[in-house]
Motif scaffolding. Structure first.
Motif, mmCIF file in Angstrom:
data_model
loop_
_atom_site.group_PDB
_atom_site.id
_atom_site.type_symbol
_atom_site.label_atom_id
_atom_site.label_comp_id
_atom_site.label_asym_id
_atom_site.label_seq_id
_atom_site.Cartn_x
_atom_site.Cartn_y
_atom_site.Cartn_z
ATOM 1 N N GLY A 74 0.814 -1.211 0.000
ATOM 2 C CA GLY A 74 0.000 0.000 0.000
ATOM 3 C C GLY A 74 0.850 1.265 0.000
ATOM 4 O O GLY A 74 0.564 2.219 -0.725
ATOM 5 N N VAL A 75 1.904 1.261 0.791
ATOM 6 C CA VAL A 75 2.798 2.425 0.851
ATOM 7 C C VAL A 75 3.579 2.579 -0.453
ATOM 8 O O VAL A 75 3.682 3.671 -1.010
ATOM 9 C CB VAL A 75 3.758 2.315 2.062
ATOM 10 C CG1 VAL A 75 4.869 3.338 1.981
ATOM 11 C CG2 VAL A 75 2.984 2.453 3.368
ATOM 12 N N VAL A 76 4.125 1.470 -0.948
ATOM 13 C CA VAL A 76 5.012 1.532 -2.111
ATOM 14 C C VAL A 76 4.237 1.727 -3.421
ATOM 15 O O VAL A 76 4.563 2.608 -4.205
ATOM 16 C CB VAL A 76 5.894 0.260 -2.182
ATOM 17 C CG1 VAL A 76 6.698 0.215 -3.474
ATOM 18 C CG2 VAL A 76 6.817 0.197 -0.978
ATOM 19 N N TRP A 77 3.216 0.916 -3.656
ATOM 20 C CA TRP A 77 2.517 0.949 -4.947
ATOM 21 C C TRP A 77 1.354 1.932 -4.984
ATOM 22 O O TRP A 77 1.099 2.539 -6.015
ATOM 23 C CB TRP A 77 1.974 -0.420 -5.300
ATOM 24 C CG TRP A 77 3.008 -1.400 -5.768
ATOM 25 C CD1 TRP A 77 4.339 -1.178 -5.951
ATOM 26 C CD2 TRP A 77 2.791 -2.769 -6.090
ATOM 27 N NE1 TRP A 77 4.956 -2.317 -6.360
ATOM 28 C CE2 TRP A 77 4.033 -3.322 -6.462
ATOM 29 C CE3 TRP A 77 1.664 -3.580 -6.099
ATOM 30 C CZ2 TRP A 77 4.175 -4.646 -6.837
ATOM 31 C CZ3 TRP A 77 1.817 -4.900 -6.479
ATOM 32 C CH2 TRP A 77 3.051 -5.420 -6.841
ATOM 33 N N PHE A 78 0.636 2.049 -3.883
ATOM 34 C CA PHE A 78 -0.575 2.859 -3.887
ATOM 35 C C PHE A 78 -0.397 4.210 -3.198
ATOM 36 O O PHE A 78 -1.359 4.932 -2.992
ATOM 37 C CB PHE A 78 -1.732 2.083 -3.254
ATOM 38 C CG PHE A 78 -2.012 0.774 -3.950
ATOM 39 C CD1 PHE A 78 -2.392 0.743 -5.284
ATOM 40 C CD2 PHE A 78 -1.879 -0.428 -3.281
ATOM 41 C CE1 PHE A 78 -2.643 -0.449 -5.935
ATOM 42 C CE2 PHE A 78 -2.121 -1.636 -3.916
ATOM 43 C CZ PHE A 78 -2.505 -1.645 -5.248
ATOM 44 N N LYS A 79 0.851 4.526 -2.832
ATOM 45 C CA LYS A 79 1.200 5.826 -2.249
ATOM 46 C C LYS A 79 0.371 6.151 -1.016
ATOM 47 O O LYS A 79 -0.009 7.293 -0.786
ATOM 48 C CB LYS A 79 1.075 6.942 -3.290
ATOM 49 C CG LYS A 79 1.826 6.691 -4.582
ATOM 50 C CD LYS A 79 3.306 6.506 -4.340
ATOM 51 C CE LYS A 79 4.035 6.292 -5.668
ATOM 52 N NZ LYS A 79 5.161 5.428 -5.556
ATOM 53 N N GLU A 80 0.096 5.127 -0.199
ATOM 54 C CA GLU A 80 -0.590 5.355 1.066
ATOM 55 C C GLU A 80 0.381 6.024 2.036
ATOM 56 O O GLU A 80 1.596 5.971 1.841
ATOM 57 C CB GLU A 80 -1.115 4.027 1.614
ATOM 58 C CG GLU A 80 -2.207 3.437 0.743
ATOM 59 C CD GLU A 80 -2.675 2.067 1.203
ATOM 60 O OE1 GLU A 80 -2.155 1.539 2.213
ATOM 61 O OE2 GLU A 80 -3.558 1.505 0.532
ATOM 62 N N PRO A 81 -0.119 6.662 3.072
ATOM 63 C CA PRO A 81 0.762 7.386 4.006
ATOM 64 C C PRO A 81 1.836 6.480 4.604
ATOM 65 O O PRO A 81 1.595 5.305 4.889
ATOM 66 C CB PRO A 81 -0.194 7.868 5.102
ATOM 67 C CG PRO A 81 -1.548 7.824 4.502
ATOM 68 C CD PRO A 81 -1.525 6.756 3.453
ATOM 69 N N ALA A 82 3.016 7.056 4.792
ATOM 70 C CA ALA A 82 4.139 6.317 5.378
ATOM 71 C C ALA A 82 4.705 7.095 6.558
ATOM 72 O O ALA A 82 5.908 7.217 6.712
ATOM 73 C CB ALA A 82 5.210 6.075 4.321
ATOM 74 N N ASP A 83 3.823 7.594 7.413
ATOM 75 C CA ASP A 83 4.307 8.349 8.568
ATOM 76 C C ASP A 83 4.932 7.402 9.581
ATOM 77 O O ASP A 83 4.822 6.181 9.490
ATOM 78 C CB ASP A 83 3.164 9.159 9.193
ATOM 79 C CG ASP A 83 1.983 8.284 9.595
ATOM 80 O OD1 ASP A 83 2.146 7.449 10.498
ATOM 81 O OD2 ASP A 83 0.903 8.443 8.991
ATOM 82 N N TRP A 84 5.602 7.966 10.559
ATOM 83 C CA TRP A 84 6.371 7.163 11.505
ATOM 84 C C TRP A 84 5.490 6.239 12.342
ATOM 85 O O TRP A 84 5.908 5.132 12.682
ATOM 86 C CB TRP A 84 7.249 8.045 12.383
ATOM 87 C CG TRP A 84 6.506 8.804 13.438
ATOM 88 C CD1 TRP A 84 5.973 10.050 13.327
ATOM 89 C CD2 TRP A 84 6.213 8.355 14.761
ATOM 90 N NE1 TRP A 84 5.352 10.406 14.497
ATOM 91 C CE2 TRP A 84 5.494 9.385 15.398
ATOM 92 C CE3 TRP A 84 6.487 7.193 15.468
ATOM 93 C CZ2 TRP A 84 5.035 9.270 16.702
ATOM 94 C CZ3 TRP A 84 6.031 7.087 16.782
ATOM 95 C CH2 TRP A 84 5.317 8.130 17.377
ATOM 96 N N VAL A 85 4.271 6.640 12.646
ATOM 97 C CA VAL A 85 3.384 5.783 13.446
ATOM 98 C C VAL A 85 3.012 4.534 12.650
ATOM 99 O O VAL A 85 3.032 3.414 13.177
ATOM 100 C CB VAL A 85 2.122 6.558 13.890
ATOM 101 C CG1 VAL A 85 1.140 5.642 14.586
ATOM 102 C CG2 VAL A 85 2.489 7.730 14.781
ATOM 103 N N ARG A 86 2.694 4.712 11.389
ATOM 104 C CA ARG A 86 2.335 3.579 10.533
ATOM 105 C C ARG A 86 3.528 2.623 10.389
ATOM 106 O O ARG A 86 3.386 1.409 10.529
ATOM 107 C CB ARG A 86 1.885 4.087 9.171
ATOM 108 C CG ARG A 86 1.416 3.011 8.234
ATOM 109 C CD ARG A 86 1.071 3.624 6.868
ATOM 110 N NE ARG A 86 0.432 2.652 6.038
ATOM 111 C CZ ARG A 86 -0.858 2.632 5.747
ATOM 112 N NH1 ARG A 86 -1.652 3.565 6.215
ATOM 113 N NH2 ARG A 86 -1.352 1.700 4.966
#
Length: 106
Positions: A74-86
């Motif tokens: 989700g983070v890599v392909w779908f550009k979902e949030p990648a904040d430190w909590v996640r």
């Protein structure tokens, strides 16, 4: 052998979950076929793995692998949030999976 089956089941679970994004409510043929095959494969491989692994350990690792794999995709392909909590939360799941593997007596 149980751990290899479980690894394959987890990978199949990731394919299953990601393919749900593409099948549009099972209205698209090939993504729906991938969803069906990977879902059945994932459950089948999990079923084989629990013949030699404790159920609780196998199920926790299987779901953890799926959750981590789908979250990373989700983070890599779908550009979902990648904040430190996640990212920290994903790492906690990974630590749990590794801990379950390390504490499993063979």
């Amino acid at each position: 052998m149980g751990w290899l089956l479980l690894l394959a089941a987890g990978c199949s679970e990731i394919v299953f979950a990601v393919s749900l994004k593409f099948n549009d409510g099972f209205t698209k043929l090939w993504p729906s076929v991938v969803t069906g095959i990977s879902g059945i494969g994932s459950f089948y491989l999990l079923m084989l793995a629990i013949r030699t692994l404790p159920l609780g350990t196998a199920y926790a690792v299987w779901t953890g692998m799926g959750a981590v794999g789908v979250a990373v995709i989700g983070v890599v392909w779908f550009k979902e949030p990648a904040d430190w909590v996640r990212l920290a939360s994903i790492m906690f799941i990974v630590v749990g999976i590794v801990g379950l593997k390390l504490t499993h007596a063979e």
